[in-house]
Design a protein around this motif. Structure first.
Motif, short mmCIF file in Angstrom:
data_model
loop_
_atom_site.label_atom_id
_atom_site.label_comp_id
_atom_site.label_asym_id
_atom_site.label_seq_id
_atom_site.Cartn_x
_atom_site.Cartn_y
_atom_site.Cartn_z
N GLY A 69 21.97 40.83 40.02
CA GLY A 69 21.26 42.11 40.11
C GLY A 69 21.21 42.79 38.75
O GLY A 69 21.60 42.21 37.73
N ASP A 70 20.71 44.04 38.74
CA ASP A 70 20.57 44.76 37.46
C ASP A 70 21.48 45.98 37.37
O ASP A 70 22.03 46.28 36.31
CB ASP A 70 19.11 45.21 37.28
CG ASP A 70 18.16 44.03 37.23
OD1 ASP A 70 18.36 43.18 36.35
OD2 ASP A 70 17.26 43.94 38.09
N ILE A 71 21.63 46.71 38.49
CA ILE A 71 22.39 47.96 38.48
C ILE A 71 23.27 48.00 39.72
O ILE A 71 22.84 47.61 40.81
CB ILE A 71 21.43 49.18 38.53
CG1 ILE A 71 20.47 49.18 37.33
CG2 ILE A 71 22.20 50.50 38.59
CD1 ILE A 71 19.27 50.12 37.50
N GLY A 72 24.52 48.48 39.57
CA GLY A 72 25.41 48.64 40.71
C GLY A 72 25.34 50.06 41.25
O GLY A 72 25.26 51.02 40.47
N LEU A 73 25.34 50.20 42.57
CA LEU A 73 25.30 51.53 43.19
C LEU A 73 26.66 51.80 43.84
O LEU A 73 27.13 51.01 44.67
CB LEU A 73 24.19 51.60 44.22
CG LEU A 73 23.97 52.96 44.91
CD1 LEU A 73 23.58 54.04 43.91
CD2 LEU A 73 22.90 52.84 45.99
N LEU A 74 27.28 52.92 43.48
CA LEU A 74 28.62 53.24 43.97
C LEU A 74 28.60 54.63 44.59
O LEU A 74 28.53 55.63 43.88
CB LEU A 74 29.61 53.20 42.80
CG LEU A 74 31.06 53.50 43.13
CD1 LEU A 74 31.67 52.34 43.91
CD2 LEU A 74 31.87 53.73 41.87
N HIS A 75 28.63 54.67 45.92
CA HIS A 75 28.54 55.95 46.61
C HIS A 75 29.84 56.20 47.37
O HIS A 75 30.16 55.51 48.33
CB HIS A 75 27.36 55.92 47.59
CG HIS A 75 27.10 57.22 48.29
ND1 HIS A 75 26.24 58.17 47.81
CD2 HIS A 75 27.62 57.72 49.45
CE1 HIS A 75 26.22 59.20 48.64
NE2 HIS A 75 27.05 58.95 49.64
N PRO B 291 25.73 47.82 34.79
CA PRO B 291 25.98 49.26 34.62
C PRO B 291 25.88 49.94 35.99
O PRO B 291 25.23 49.41 36.90
CB PRO B 291 24.87 49.72 33.68
CG PRO B 291 23.88 48.63 33.60
CD PRO B 291 24.52 47.37 34.10
N VAL B 292 26.53 51.10 36.14
CA VAL B 292 26.71 51.69 37.47
C VAL B 292 26.11 53.08 37.60
O VAL B 292 26.27 53.93 36.71
CB VAL B 292 28.22 51.75 37.81
CG1 VAL B 292 28.46 52.46 39.14
CG2 VAL B 292 28.83 50.34 37.84
N THR C 269 36.40 56.36 37.41
CA THR C 269 35.11 55.90 36.87
C THR C 269 34.65 56.81 35.71
O THR C 269 34.06 56.35 34.75
CB THR C 269 34.03 55.84 37.97
OG1 THR C 269 33.94 57.10 38.63
CG2 THR C 269 34.35 54.79 39.00
N LYS C 270 34.96 58.11 35.82
CA LYS C 270 34.58 59.04 34.73
C LYS C 270 35.37 58.72 33.46
O LYS C 270 34.82 58.69 32.37
CB LYS C 270 34.79 60.49 35.16
CG LYS C 270 33.65 60.99 36.05
CD LYS C 270 33.63 62.51 36.17
CE LYS C 270 34.92 63.06 36.75
NZ LYS C 270 34.76 64.43 37.32
N CYS D 215 28.84 53.40 30.30
CA CYS D 215 28.12 52.36 31.04
C CYS D 215 27.66 52.86 32.42
O CYS D 215 27.33 52.05 33.28
CB CYS D 215 29.01 51.14 31.19
SG CYS D 215 30.63 51.51 31.88
N CYS D 216 27.67 54.19 32.64
CA CYS D 216 27.33 54.73 33.96
C CYS D 216 26.43 55.96 33.85
O CYS D 216 26.38 56.61 32.81
CB CYS D 216 28.58 55.24 34.70
SG CYS D 216 29.95 54.12 34.74
N THR D 217 25.76 56.26 34.97
CA THR D 217 25.17 57.59 35.15
C THR D 217 25.68 58.10 36.50
O THR D 217 25.96 57.30 37.40
CB THR D 217 23.62 57.57 35.13
OG1 THR D 217 23.17 56.72 36.19
CG2 THR D 217 23.09 57.04 33.81
N PHE D 218 25.82 59.43 36.64
CA PHE D 218 26.45 59.98 37.84
C PHE D 218 25.55 60.98 38.58
O PHE D 218 24.65 61.57 37.98
CB PHE D 218 27.75 60.70 37.47
CG PHE D 218 28.81 59.79 36.94
CD1 PHE D 218 29.44 58.87 37.77
CD2 PHE D 218 29.19 59.83 35.59
CE1 PHE D 218 30.43 58.01 37.29
CE2 PHE D 218 30.18 58.98 35.10
CZ PHE D 218 30.80 58.08 35.95
#
Length: 395
Positions: free
Chosen positions: A290-296, A321-322, A330-331, A339-342
């Protein structure tokens, strides 16, 4: 390394140890250092009461009584198992999680010379799990049990020679709440580092995506509410570049599949499903296509905000990246590696922005993720555990 040669260790565990990556990694690392490890865990009809796996002796001896501290016979259950384990002449009793600490504390009373280690995988105080019970009666009963478990942890943790946990934040809180003589050791639940074996365009080929389409992967337990899922589906549907793939096998995974199948438009153009693979490494390789991981993660409970995130680390290990709801771990990781956006759990605008930012900065964030990946390594991390054992055994 044979620094723990012939040291006998009993690990106590509140599941059937059919698969528990953290416990298995800890046991294997101790065995590599010369120790003998026996895991006492719960019974499971499908698996033998006694077996040896990767050098670990597994004894499935506990029934369900371990998690019912208010039930008649609970004290007898604890005493019975404590006596049996003491007979085996272990040097160290290593208890995973609060239920097992009760047996460890009883062992310590019978044989004070044994070393007791408490390995807290959860932050019980910040996890009032009973609140999700559907009936008022269950909630009340759950609250009474939860309070009892907290009282027990407070009393029994004092008997532990050392405490280990999964994140800096939980370590600080246990130290402060229980006035511990020293700060608990943080042992990150990192996977072993390995060379990725990515199948290029695996999802594109399997689901007939266009070459330029971006695959957003959600792996593991789905914590979204139905409303949150519908918002997510809407965003993905409105963006022709995005496709969403769920990887999982839990009941909620099937519920979401069912929910999507009732909406043909979603099923044919937006949301796709893939079964979880049997082991962590295979799964990380799958995710890496895949390209992007989703973490909810739900913001509901403090315990979830301050714990270690296994799934986050799997995404990073897969080189993804997540986009995630923020957790302390994670922060902190993102402050270091970028490597993330929130986004906030219930804020659709923020989720859209987080996706846009990710796509805009994708090249950089991807590069940073591949760099961050090299810092994740159980071999290195496990040295902390070995040093702790050497320290407690040498007084």
């Amino acid at each position: 390394d044979s620094s723990l040669k012939n040291i006998k260790i009993a690990m106590l565990l509140d599941n059937d140890f059919v698969s528990d990556a953290r416990v298995e990694k800890e046991a294997v690392s101790l065995i590599k250092s010369g120790a003998e490890v026996t895991v006492y865990c719960t019974r499971n009809e499908k698996h033998p009461d006694s077996e040896n796996r990767v050098g670990i002796q597994i004894n499935r001896v506990f029934d369900e009584s371990y998690n019912a501290p208010l039930r008649k016979g609970y004290a007898d259950f604890i005493k019975h198992h404590a006596k049996n384990i003491v007979r085996e002449e272990f040097a160290v009793i290593h208890c995973h999680d609060f239920h097992m600490l009760s047996i460890g504390a009883e062992i310590k009373k019978i044989a004070p010379q044994l070393i007791l280690i408490y390995d807290a995988h959860e932050y019980l105080k910040g996890w009032p799990y009973y609140q999700t019970a559907t009936s008022i009666k269950s909630r009340l009963k759950g609250k009474i049990v939860w309070n009892k478990l907290l009282q027990k942890e407070k009393k029994e943790i004092k008997l532990a020679d050392f405490v280990v946990t999964v994140s800096d934040e939980i370590s600080k809180r246990l130290w402060k709440n229980y006035n511990l003589p020293s700060v608990p050791l943080v042992l990150n639940n990192f996977p072993y580092n390995f060379e990725l074996e990515t199948v290029p365009n695996y999802f594109h080929d399997k689901f007939n995506f266009e070459a330029d389409q971006i695959v957003l992967v959600h792996s593991g337990t789905i914590y979204h509410t139905d409303e949150q899922l519908n918002e997510l589906f809407k965003i993905v549907t409105e963006n022709p570049l995005l496709k969403l793939v769920f990887i999982g096998n839990r009941p909620r995974f099937d519920e979401v599949k069912e929910m999507v199948s009732k909406n043909p438009q979603l099923l044919e153009s937006t949301v796709y499903f893939h079964e979880y693979l049997p082991n962590q490494q295979a799964n990380i390789n799958l995710i890496s296509s895949g390209d992007i991981g989703l973490l909810h993660v739900r913001d509901l409970w403090e315990a979830h905000k301050i714990t270690f995130s296994n799934r986050f680390v799997e995404y990073i290990m897969a080189g993804l990246p997540v986009i995630g709801t923020p957790q302390t771990f994670t922060k902190q990781f993102n402050d270091k590696f970028d490597c993330c956006t929130f986004y906030s759990e219930d804020n659709t605008t923020e989720l859209k922005d987080a996706i846009d930012k990710m796509i805009l900065r994708y090249k950089d964030l991807k590069k940073n993720t591949l760099e961050a990946r090299t810092s994740i390594d159980w071999e290195k991390e496990s040295q902390k555990l070995i040093r702790l054992y050497q320290k407690v055994l040498n007084g």
